[in-house]
Scaffold this motif. Structure first.
Motif, PDB file in Angstrom:
ATOM      1  N   ILE A   1      59.344  27.331  55.408  1.00  0.00           N
ATOM      2  CA  ILE A   1      59.128  27.474  53.959  1.00  0.00           C
ATOM      3  C   ILE A   1      57.921  28.380  53.746  1.00  0.00           C
TER       4      ILE A   1
ATOM      5  N   ASP B   1      55.617  28.896  46.853  1.00  0.00           N
ATOM      6  CA  ASP B   1      56.595  29.499  45.929  1.00  0.00           C
ATOM      7  C   ASP B   1      58.027  29.459  46.482  1.00  0.00           C
ATOM      8  N   ARG B   2      58.157  29.165  47.791  1.00  0.00           N
ATOM      9  CA  ARG B   2      59.512  29.134  48.364  1.00  0.00           C
ATOM     10  C   ARG B   2      60.085  27.717  48.379  1.00  0.00           C
TER      11      ARG B   2
ATOM     12  N   GLU C   1      63.562  26.895  46.544  1.00  0.00           N
ATOM     13  CA  GLU C   1      64.771  27.370  47.273  1.00  0.00           C
ATOM     14  C   GLU C   1      65.237  26.312  48.272  1.00  0.00           C
TER      15      GLU C   1
END
Ligand code: SDX
Length: 428
Positions: free
Chosen positions: A278, A282-283, A286
């Motif tokens: 990850i 910010d990821r 997802e």
């Protein structure tokens, strides 16, 4: 408190006995069900099945409670030591000072491995997974310690238990040393159990290794958090292997093999690899989306539990330990920030709330182990090191039970009914 339940099956009205424990769910005694009805119960993942009675560990998954011989895991992690917890799990009571000194001395006298076992490591590739080595070397102990393999002799059972608890740190440390091409370090018994392990892992012959008390305490607490956990998959494997009369070393090797799976003890390695993949906060969305996607096999590793439908109390202590170790080592790791944010976002997402998916013991453990210097491939080996005391305690409890029988589940058969053999030249 009901003592029987009624069941109508195969046109028979049965009164089945209800058995009561000291705390937790009652159980319906179905041992005579097949004889009385010709029917089996069906519970492939054992979600509603008690496989045994046990006095060692109690878990209340809804309340997030974990007790070892009645003592809450939070109190043991805060106030006890792994050696004390080993004595508690094996013998049922916290030791007196003299009992603890004697137990610790006994364990320290079994930390060495037979010199021939060191040659086993040379048979592995240097990049062999440490769990492959643990499976092989622990299983091989039965070739060296035949004098403590008679399971009918309580004294031999206890010697084998002490040997396994004492030798796992040596075996695990040697697996690490072998993987990095450094010489094996022999145990130094004036050190604590955990200090000895740290020195065998990170020490080198060229210089004196000084045990860092902060790391020693954190490692000891991590061992406590992993010591035992009721009838989890690997403990059930040890019990099933032991029920056939297999020697204790073979049974523990079976437990190690089962623990390796990513749905079980292998999750600590998978969780840190996931957090690293990850990479940045910010990821996270997802990956949360992927975990929720029915068509994506991805799961949040270190999240969810068969029993805990509340926060795993061990994860609470683990997260607190990360903060203490980072502060003491004056280090930080962006992976910890990702873990904290991931937990926060997941626990506010309806999917995880409805399915009662919380961080488990494996979610934060890798963050600390990595900070201490262990490669991710060693994480599950450390879990196996700590869980050995739980496995041997549960194994001893089962073998000592005069009513225990070989474990032999049945099935719902869905294959072809009887048919006659067809000669090769008659097959189309
Ligand atoms: C350990 O048993 C023990 O005590 C084990 C242990 C011990 O100390 O011995 O506590 C150590 O093994 C901890 C667990 C480590 N494993 C992981 O962190 C791997 C990720 N978690 C899972 O795969 C899962 O949560 C299990 C295996 C831990 C529990 O699985 P269950 O109880 O069989 O639950 P399930 O697979 O039936 O899931 C129920 C639902 C499913 O959705 P639906 O099919 O109902 O729609 O929850 C979902 C799952 O898809 N789900 C997850 C999830 N875990 C379950 N979705 C996303 N991420 C997850 N991690």
């Amino acid at each position: 408190m009901t003592d029987t339940v009624k069941l109508n099956a195969a046109d028979k009205d049965l009164d089945l006995k209800v058995l009561h424990g000291s705390v937790g769910p009652d159980v319906i005694d179905i041992r005579k069900l097949y004889a009385q009805t010709g029917m089996f119960t069906y519970d492939p993942g054992f979600t509603s099945t008690a496989s045994c009675d046990s006095a060692i560990t109690y878990i209340d998954g809804d309340e997030g409670v974990l007790l070892h011989r009645g003592y809450p895991i939070g109190q043991l992690a805060e106030q006890s030591s792994f050696m004390e917890v080993c004595h508690l799990l094996l013998n049922g009571e916290l030791p007196t000072k003299d009992e603890l000194d004697k137990f610790t001395y006994t364990i320290s006298r079994h930390t060495m491995l037979h010199e021939q076992l060191a040659t086993f490591y040379r048979g592995f590739r240097r990049d062999a997974h440490p769990m492959a080595i643990m499976c092989g070397v622990v299983g091989a102990l039965s070739a060296f310690y035949q004098d403590s393999a008679d399971i009918t002799d309580p004294q031999q059972r206890m010697i084998a238990s002490h040997r396994l608890i004492a030798k796992m740190p040596t075996i695990a440390a040697m697996a690490y040393k072998y993987s990095i091409g450094q010489p094996f370090m022999h145990p130094k018994n004036e050190l604590s159990y955990t200090g000895n392990f740290l020195r065998m892992t990170f020490g080198v012959p060229a210089e004196e290794y000084v045990v860092d008390p902060v790391i020693e305490k954190a490692m000891d607490r991590i061992f406590i958090l992993h010591a035992d956990h009721e009838q989890n998959a690997s403990t059930s494997t040890v019990r099933l292997a032991g029920s056939s009369g297999a020697n204790p070393f073979a049974c523990i090797a079976a437990g190690i093999a089962c623990l390796w799976g990513p749905a079980h003890g292998g999750a600590n390695e998978a969780a840190l690899n996931m957090l690293r993949e990850i990479g940045t906060v910010d990821r996270i969305p997802e990956y949360i989306a992927r975990a929720k996607d029915k068509n994506d096999p991805f799961r949040l590793m270190g999240f969810g539990h068969r029993v805990y439908k509340n926060y795993d109390p061990r994860a609470t202590v683990m997260q607190q330990t990360v903060r203490e170790v980072f502060a003491a080592m004056k280090v930080s790791d962006p992976v910890f920030d990702v873990a904290l944010k991931l937990e926060e976002m997941a626990l506010s997402d309806p999917y995880f709330i409805e399915k009662k998916l919380f961080p488990n013991v494996d979610f934060y453990s890798g963050v600390i182990l990595s900070a201490i210097g262990f490669p991710t491939t060693m994480f599950t080996a450390l879990f196996a090191l700590a869980r050995t005391v739980g496995w041997v305690a549960q194994w001893n409890e089962m073998i000592a039970d005069p009513e225990q029988k070989i474990g032999r589940p049945r099935q719902l058969y869905t294959g072809p009914t009887q048919r006659d053999y067809v000669a090769l030249d008659a097959r189309s």
